[in-house]
Every structure is written in C-alpha cells, then in structure tokens.
Design a protein around this motif. Sequence first.
Motif, PDB file in Angstrom:
ATOM      1  N   ARG A 199       0.839  -1.205   0.000  1.00  0.00           N
ATOM      2  CA  ARG A 199       0.000   0.000   0.000  1.00  0.00           C
ATOM      3  C   ARG A 199       0.876   1.258   0.000  1.00  0.00           C
ATOM      4  N   PHE A 250       1.151   4.099  -2.858  1.00  0.00           N
ATOM      5  CA  PHE A 250       0.999   5.492  -2.456  1.00  0.00           C
ATOM      6  C   PHE A 250       2.124   6.329  -3.074  1.00  0.00           C
ATOM      7  N   ILE A 269       5.900   7.734   5.110  1.00  0.00           N
ATOM      8  CA  ILE A 269       4.553   8.075   4.617  1.00  0.00           C
ATOM      9  C   ILE A 269       4.409   9.584   4.510  1.00  0.00           C
ATOM     10  N   LYS A 279      -0.802  13.533   5.198  1.00  0.00           N
ATOM     11  CA  LYS A 279      -1.657  12.340   5.195  1.00  0.00           C
ATOM     12  C   LYS A 279      -1.351  11.522   6.444  1.00  0.00           C
ATOM     13  N   LEU A 287      -3.989   6.094   4.569  1.00  0.00           N
ATOM     14  CA  LEU A 287      -3.284   5.229   3.631  1.00  0.00           C
ATOM     15  C   LEU A 287      -4.205   4.135   3.084  1.00  0.00           C
ATOM     16  N   ASP A 320      -8.225   8.673  -2.175  1.00  0.00           N
ATOM     17  CA  ASP A 320      -7.025   9.398  -2.560  1.00  0.00           C
ATOM     18  C   ASP A 320      -7.040   9.641  -4.064  1.00  0.00           C
ATOM     19  N   GLU A 372      -4.181   7.971  -6.069  1.00  0.00           N
ATOM     20  CA  GLU A 372      -4.376   6.523  -6.200  1.00  0.00           C
ATOM     21  C   GLU A 372      -5.406   6.228  -7.292  1.00  0.00           C
TER      22      GLU A 372
END
Length: 113
Positions: free
Chosen positions: A23, A27, A68, A75, A80, A85, A88
């Motif tokens: 993930r 991101f 991150i 964020k 996440l 998002d 994304e």
Amino acid sequence: MKKPQKAILTEPLSSELTRLGERIRRFRLARHLVQHEAAIRAGIARSTASRIESGDPSVAIGQVLRYIDAIAPGKSFDQLYRDDDPAEALLQHSERRVRARSLSEGRKKELDF
C-alpha cells in the motif's frame, strides 16, 4: 539471543505487513516518486525504504510514519487505506487495460496517407 522478527510473527501479521508495504509502495508510485527521492525526503536510507515497502517487521514505526509523511505530507496512517485518494485513483485508471478496437472506415481513411 536476538530472534529474527519474521520468525516471531504469525502468518496473519506477516501478511498484514506485506499488504501495508504494498500500500505504501502504491501510495509512492501514485505520486510519481522514485524510492530514492522519497527516502531522502524522509531522512532514511533507500534500503530502509525498500524494507518498508517489502513489509520488513524490523523497521521502526517512526521510520514508517516519516516515510509516509515524505510521500504525502499531511496524510495520516489511516488515510493510507482509504480509497478516496485522488492520486491513487489516477494510478488505478492508468493501470486499467485498454481493449484494442478496430478502426472505423472513416478513421482508416483519415489515417491513410
């Protein structure tokens, strides 16, 4: 004697770390950052960034949070996993397969030279 972190983790926890790393990687990719640039922004080594994205359990949570934040400042950790998002969404759109369609007669004439 220190035990390897992977040996101590149960399979569900190990899988969860792998999903978290994936993930985080997505991101980063959604924001068109290379791993090295994101690592520099976070103040960590590129090898640590690689370990974060591969789900290595021995990486400190502070390093994960800094990574991150370097990828997407402001964020939070729980954001996440949200699907809202916009970066994304663009990445998912670009990854979709596009079917090839035959050209219409008008388009074929237009392209014929």
